[in-house]
Write a protein that holds these residues in place. Sequence first.
Motif, mmCIF file in Angstrom:
data_model
loop_
_atom_site.group_PDB
_atom_site.id
_atom_site.type_symbol
_atom_site.label_atom_id
_atom_site.label_comp_id
_atom_site.label_asym_id
_atom_site.label_seq_id
_atom_site.Cartn_x
_atom_site.Cartn_y
_atom_site.Cartn_z
ATOM 1 N N PRO A 55 51.306 67.269 37.226
ATOM 2 C CA PRO A 55 51.122 66.615 38.334
ATOM 3 C C PRO A 55 50.646 64.976 38.255
ATOM 4 N N LEU A 56 50.878 64.292 39.693
ATOM 5 C CA LEU A 56 50.507 63.232 39.233
ATOM 6 C C LEU A 56 48.788 63.224 39.458
ATOM 7 N N PRO A 57 48.419 62.031 39.190
ATOM 8 C CA PRO A 57 47.089 61.299 39.434
ATOM 9 C C PRO A 57 46.754 61.299 40.631
ATOM 10 N N PRO A 58 45.608 61.945 41.342
ATOM 11 C CA PRO A 58 45.754 61.596 42.580
ATOM 12 C C PRO A 58 45.447 59.911 42.825
ATOM 13 N N PRO A 59 45.465 59.037 43.611
ATOM 14 C CA PRO A 59 45.011 58.074 44.061
ATOM 15 C C PRO A 59 44.265 57.446 43.755
ATOM 16 N N GLN A 60 43.645 56.564 43.180
ATOM 17 C CA GLN A 60 42.064 55.598 42.231
ATOM 18 C C GLN A 60 40.864 54.802 44.174
ATOM 19 N N PRO A 61 40.448 55.624 44.223
ATOM 20 C CA PRO A 61 39.194 54.942 45.751
ATOM 21 C C PRO A 61 39.013 53.160 44.913
ATOM 22 N N TYR A 62 39.400 52.446 46.173
ATOM 23 C CA TYR A 62 39.382 50.984 45.810
ATOM 24 C C TYR A 62 38.042 51.078 46.096
ATOM 25 N N ASP A 63 37.786 50.106 44.970
ATOM 26 C CA ASP A 63 36.079 49.830 44.297
ATOM 27 C C ASP A 63 36.010 48.377 44.136
ATOM 28 N N PRO A 64 35.250 47.506 44.797
ATOM 29 C CA PRO A 64 35.707 46.566 44.778
ATOM 30 C C PRO A 64 34.596 45.439 43.612
ATOM 31 N N ARG A 65 33.770 45.945 43.110
ATOM 32 C CA ARG A 65 33.227 45.737 41.680
ATOM 33 C C ARG A 65 34.037 45.773 40.453
ATOM 34 N N LEU A 66 35.483 47.304 40.629
ATOM 35 C CA LEU A 66 36.163 46.654 39.142
ATOM 36 C C LEU A 66 36.995 45.697 39.768
ATOM 37 N N HIS A 67 37.651 45.393 41.018
ATOM 38 C CA HIS A 67 39.066 44.376 41.416
ATOM 39 C C HIS A 67 38.294 43.432 41.498
ATOM 40 N N GLU A 68 37.410 43.026 41.898
ATOM 41 C CA GLU A 68 37.427 41.769 43.054
ATOM 42 C C GLU A 68 35.898 41.181 42.000
ATOM 43 N N VAL A 69 36.409 39.358 42.165
ATOM 44 C CA VAL A 69 35.584 38.391 41.513
ATOM 45 C C VAL A 69 34.084 38.442 42.321
ATOM 46 N N GLU A 70 33.621 38.177 41.540
ATOM 47 C CA GLU A 70 32.352 37.917 42.125
ATOM 48 C C GLU A 70 31.769 36.814 41.592
ATOM 49 N N CYS A 71 32.103 35.987 42.771
ATOM 50 C CA CYS A 71 31.823 34.232 42.579
ATOM 51 C C CYS A 71 30.862 33.755 43.207
ATOM 52 N N SER A 72 30.703 31.532 43.177
ATOM 53 C CA SER A 72 29.431 31.473 44.619
ATOM 54 C C SER A 72 31.216 30.046 44.803
ATOM 55 N N VAL A 73 30.580 29.251 45.681
ATOM 56 C CA VAL A 73 31.855 27.603 45.858
ATOM 57 C C VAL A 73 30.487 27.162 46.349
ATOM 58 N N PHE A 74 30.532 26.080 45.981
ATOM 59 C CA PHE A 74 29.511 25.028 45.915
ATOM 60 C C PHE A 74 30.830 23.617 47.060
ATOM 61 N N TYR A 75 29.283 23.365 47.307
ATOM 62 C CA TYR A 75 30.443 22.010 48.123
ATOM 63 C C TYR A 75 28.865 21.086 47.371
ATOM 64 N N ARG A 76 29.266 20.439 46.272
ATOM 65 C CA ARG A 76 28.660 19.242 45.811
ATOM 66 C C ARG A 76 26.423 19.982 45.398
ATOM 67 N N ASP A 77 25.803 20.003 45.992
ATOM 68 C CA ASP A 77 24.310 20.883 45.569
ATOM 69 C C ASP A 77 24.240 22.077 46.406
ATOM 70 N N GLU A 78 25.406 21.848 47.436
ATOM 71 C CA GLU A 78 24.957 23.329 48.340
ATOM 72 C C GLU A 78 26.144 24.426 48.342
ATOM 73 N N CYS A 79 25.727 25.839 48.479
ATOM 74 C CA CYS A 79 26.274 26.796 48.441
ATOM 75 C C CYS A 79 26.852 27.219 50.111
ATOM 76 N N ILE A 80 28.001 27.046 49.696
ATOM 77 C CA ILE A 80 28.522 27.589 51.058
ATOM 78 C C ILE A 80 29.379 29.032 51.447
ATOM 79 N N TYR A 81 29.375 29.294 49.604
ATOM 80 C CA TYR A 81 29.932 30.506 49.871
ATOM 81 C C TYR A 81 30.234 31.650 48.838
ATOM 82 N N GLN A 82 29.128 32.587 49.326
ATOM 83 C CA GLN A 82 29.410 33.399 47.563
ATOM 84 C C GLN A 82 29.122 35.081 47.874
ATOM 85 N N LYS A 83 29.872 35.425 47.125
ATOM 86 C CA LYS A 83 30.814 37.041 47.114
ATOM 87 C C LYS A 83 29.419 37.364 45.797
#
Length: 313
Positions: free
Chosen positions: A70-98
Amino acid sequence: MGNQVEKLTHLSYKEVPTADPTGVDRDDGPRIGVSYIFSNDDEDVEPQPPPQGPDGGGGDGLPDGGDGPPLPPPQPYDPRLHEVECSVFYRDECIYQKSFSPGSAALSTYTPENLLNKCRPGDLVEFVSQAQYPHWAVYVGNFQVVHLHRLEVSNSFLTDASQGRRGRVVNDLYRYKPLSPGAVVRNALAHVGAKERELSWRNSESFAAWCRYGKREFKIGGELRIGKQPYRLQIQLSAQRSHTLEFQSLEDLIMEKRRNDQIGRAAVLQELAMHLHPAEPDEGDSDAARTTPPPGRPPAPGREEEAREAAVH
């Protein structure tokens, strides 16, 4: 990177939008020398069905329910495994954070049907799936969203726009002050039907974020690309170590961030280890190696197919 010239769709500066027609752009600043260069949209390849064999089975040459393993069941989507933890700064100000900090539920994903129960008009919605570019949309009420899809701003039912992907509300990723929910919805609906040369955004994220925040930095050519690079994309490699890339515009940074989401966390870490060679920080440093993106970076897997699919004829 988005600095390569792929398609110039504005033939003269008279055709270039230098101010927002709704009057949302309030930043006064020099507009001379802005590079108004369109590239192909970087997303929205149709989800691929699982492989099937010639007899309609699961790709192993055996019909469903056969004697094969049997084919393995599809794995549930896990953001911690697939996505990149990051922050965005404009000069010294944080304007985005994951961030995947303990106890954070902001990046939890839901089925499209369950997501509808969490959406309010003016919310930003992100649909995610492994090995695909994240797709952003503006929820406008009545189970519908407005989104930039295949070089056209469309009004769709949320369940249709998801294309089967899981989604989440992402109002808090960017740290700009949002417009009122009514203004966000009006911004989105006012551009339904816009396509190709009428577009001022390179991808669905830039369009949706502009609708919510009204910042011209999200538009194509919204900033000067001269002088020092004021934007920094800080990629978290581990709990104690990060790597920083520098950009001249938010538009370029968003394209790199989305590329990282598409190729996945493991590939990003491998790429940094192989090509960027982050140097060990000196004592007293912030544990962050810093570079500019390497020129001539090869396209992410599937990028050429997307370019052909979304090319403006």
